[in-house]
Design a protein around this motif. Structure first.
Motif, PDB file in Angstrom:
ATOM      1  N   GLY A  83      33.194  67.040  72.138  1.00  0.00           N
ATOM      2  CA  GLY A  83      33.619  66.568  70.829  1.00  0.00           C
ATOM      3  C   GLY A  83      32.881  65.343  70.333  1.00  0.00           C
ATOM      4  O   GLY A  83      33.083  64.918  69.194  1.00  0.00           O
ATOM      5  N   LEU A  84      32.019  64.768  71.151  1.00  0.00           N
ATOM      6  CA  LEU A  84      31.329  63.530  70.801  1.00  0.00           C
ATOM      7  C   LEU A  84      29.945  63.822  70.214  1.00  0.00           C
ATOM      8  O   LEU A  84      29.196  64.643  70.740  1.00  0.00           O
ATOM      9  CB  LEU A  84      31.204  62.636  72.038  1.00  0.00           C
ATOM     10  N   THR A  85      29.631  63.110  69.143  1.00  0.00           N
ATOM     11  CA  THR A  85      28.306  63.172  68.530  1.00  0.00           C
ATOM     12  C   THR A  85      27.668  61.792  68.602  1.00  0.00           C
ATOM     13  O   THR A  85      28.321  60.794  68.310  1.00  0.00           O
ATOM     14  CB  THR A  85      28.393  63.613  67.057  1.00  0.00           C
ATOM     15  N   ILE A  86      26.401  61.730  69.016  1.00  0.00           N
ATOM     16  CA  ILE A  86      25.681  60.467  69.104  1.00  0.00           C
ATOM     17  C   ILE A  86      24.706  60.351  67.937  1.00  0.00           C
ATOM     18  O   ILE A  86      23.924  61.263  67.681  1.00  0.00           O
ATOM     19  CB  ILE A  86      24.893  60.359  70.420  1.00  0.00           C
ATOM     20  N   LYS A  87      24.762  59.224  67.243  1.00  0.00           N
ATOM     21  CA  LYS A  87      23.784  58.911  66.210  1.00  0.00           C
ATOM     22  C   LYS A  87      23.200  57.536  66.506  1.00  0.00           C
ATOM     23  O   LYS A  87      23.926  56.539  66.497  1.00  0.00           O
ATOM     24  CB  LYS A  87      24.419  58.932  64.815  1.00  0.00           C
ATOM     25  N   GLU A  88      21.920  57.512  66.783  1.00  0.00           N
ATOM     26  CA  GLU A  88      21.273  56.257  67.154  1.00  0.00           C
ATOM     27  C   GLU A  88      21.060  55.363  65.937  1.00  0.00           C
ATOM     28  O   GLU A  88      20.631  55.831  64.874  1.00  0.00           O
ATOM     29  CB  GLU A  88      19.931  56.518  67.828  1.00  0.00           C
ATOM     30  N   MET A  89      21.354  54.080  66.099  1.00  0.00           N
ATOM     31  CA  MET A  89      21.107  53.122  65.028  1.00  0.00           C
ATOM     32  C   MET A  89      19.691  52.564  65.125  1.00  0.00           C
ATOM     33  O   MET A  89      19.039  52.630  66.180  1.00  0.00           O
ATOM     34  CB  MET A  89      22.113  51.968  65.109  1.00  0.00           C
ATOM     35  N   GLU A  90      19.218  52.014  64.047  1.00  0.00           N
ATOM     36  CA  GLU A  90      17.936  51.328  64.051  1.00  0.00           C
ATOM     37  C   GLU A  90      18.059  50.040  64.873  1.00  0.00           C
ATOM     38  O   GLU A  90      19.094  49.379  64.854  1.00  0.00           O
ATOM     39  CB  GLU A  90      17.525  50.978  62.620  1.00  0.00           C
ATOM     40  N   ASP A  91      17.003  49.699  65.583  1.00  0.00           N
ATOM     41  CA  ASP A  91      16.960  48.473  66.395  1.00  0.00           C
ATOM     42  C   ASP A  91      18.127  48.385  67.359  1.00  0.00           C
ATOM     43  O   ASP A  91      18.729  47.332  67.558  1.00  0.00           O
ATOM     44  CB  ASP A  91      16.954  47.238  65.486  1.00  0.00           C
ATOM     45  N   ALA A  93      25.280  46.296  60.383  1.00  0.00           N
ATOM     46  CA  ALA A  93      24.738  47.028  59.230  1.00  0.00           C
ATOM     47  C   ALA A  93      23.962  48.252  59.702  1.00  0.00           C
ATOM     48  O   ALA A  93      24.058  49.335  59.102  1.00  0.00           O
ATOM     49  CB  ALA A  93      23.838  46.117  58.403  1.00  0.00           C
ATOM     50  N   ASN A  94      23.211  48.095  60.775  1.00  0.00           N
ATOM     51  CA  ASN A  94      22.486  49.232  61.330  1.00  0.00           C
ATOM     52  C   ASN A  94      23.449  50.283  61.872  1.00  0.00           C
ATOM     53  O   ASN A  94      23.215  51.488  61.725  1.00  0.00           O
ATOM     54  CB  ASN A  94      21.552  48.770  62.447  1.00  0.00           C
ATOM     55  N   ALA A  95      24.532  49.821  62.493  1.00  0.00           N
ATOM     56  CA  ALA A  95      25.530  50.758  63.007  1.00  0.00           C
ATOM     57  C   ALA A  95      26.201  51.509  61.863  1.00  0.00           C
ATOM     58  O   ALA A  95      26.395  52.731  61.923  1.00  0.00           O
ATOM     59  CB  ALA A  95      26.577  50.006  63.833  1.00  0.00           C
ATOM     60  N   ALA A  96      26.538  50.792  60.783  1.00  0.00           N
ATOM     61  CA  ALA A  96      27.201  51.414  59.636  1.00  0.00           C
ATOM     62  C   ALA A  96      26.311  52.452  58.973  1.00  0.00           C
ATOM     63  O   ALA A  96      26.794  53.477  58.465  1.00  0.00           O
ATOM     64  CB  ALA A  96      27.611  50.346  58.630  1.00  0.00           C
TER      65      ALA A  96
END
Length: 259
Positions: A168-176, A204-207
């Motif tokens: 059920g988990l999706t990973i989205k990488e943030m910048e830096d 902000a990168n996480a958002a």
């Protein structure tokens, strides 16, 4: 694997730091569960103390050395010492031997402990050969690489590999993702304006990823970022990665405990 357990069920001393016990006991419980599921015999020595890093970073080597001696005595009889904190484990692995440079007996004991000290997720993957976990987390996460875990302990792909097995988990990488969050121990106290800006840049990168959850492997970083999120009124949840991997992320996230 970079190492082989010295017996079929290695005896692991869990370094559940004072900060963890005071602020987030669930991280310690999650760590113990993951280690036991991997086949380890886990103990949490009652005599353990803070690793001494705060004093060491502030130039108080005498206090740091005294604490280091207590940690060495508490853990040296175990096959491994493992902790869910890159910064604490980096102190034990890299700084302890240097603290006793002029004390031959204690240096030998410090070096022996350092050689069998690991950050939790690297131990699970690199030593115990764990490639997946039996857990669920329904959400989209982004991951913050802490400075100590990444640069001092080589923790990068291990948490991502394990998180990739969570249902059920999706990973989205943030910048830096590998840029400092601004915590830095006493850095955030000495330079609050700079620290705040660094945290805001990280968040902000996480958002920008659209993730509803932020994960990481160092409680100091996570407390720093969770506090900033709560002050900004953000709904983003913050957990230690171990909590998600152990299936113990069903309670309040960091910063929400007293709401």
């Amino acid at each position: 694997m970079s190492d082989t357990p010295i017996n079929p069920r290695p005896r692991v001393g869990l370094f559940a730091t004072c900060v963890m016990n005071a602020f987030r006991p669930s991280i310690g419980f999650a760590s113990a569960k993951l280690l036991e599921d991997a086949g380890c015999h886990v103990s949490v020595p009652a005599a353990q103390t803070c690793c001494g890093q705060p004093g060491l970073n502030s130039g108080d080597e005498d206090s740091a050395r005294a604490l280091a001696k207590q940690v060495i005595e508490a853990f040296e009889d175990y096959d491994y010492v493992v902790g869910p904190s890159g910064s604490c484990m980096a102190t034990i692995r890299h700084d302890y031997p240097n603290l006793f440079a002029d004390m031959a007996d204690w240096r030998k004991r410090a070096e022996a402990l350092a050689a069998k000290s690991y950050e939790l997720l690297s131990f699970l993957t690199d030593v115990m050969g764990v490639t997946e976990v039996d857990a669920e987390y329904h959400g989209t996460i982004t991951y913050h690489d802490s400075c100590s875990g990444l640069r001092s302990m080589g923790v990068k792909g291990q948490p991502r590999q394990l998180l990739g097995s969570v249902k059920g988990l999706t990973i989205k990488e943030m910048e830096d993702t590998d840029v400092c969050c601004g915590f830095g121990g006493t850095f955030c106290v000495k330079y609050p304006e700079i620290s705040e800006k660094m945290a805001d840049d990280k968040l902000a990168n996480a958002a920008a990823t659209g993730a509803d959850t932020l994960l990481g492997g160092d409680l100091g970083c996570l407390l720093h970022l969770a506090g900033r999120l709560r002050r900004k009124g953000s709904p983003v949840k913050v957990y230690h990665t171990a909590e998600v991997l152990a299936g113990l992320a069903d309670g309040p996230s960091l910063g929400e405990e007293n709401r």
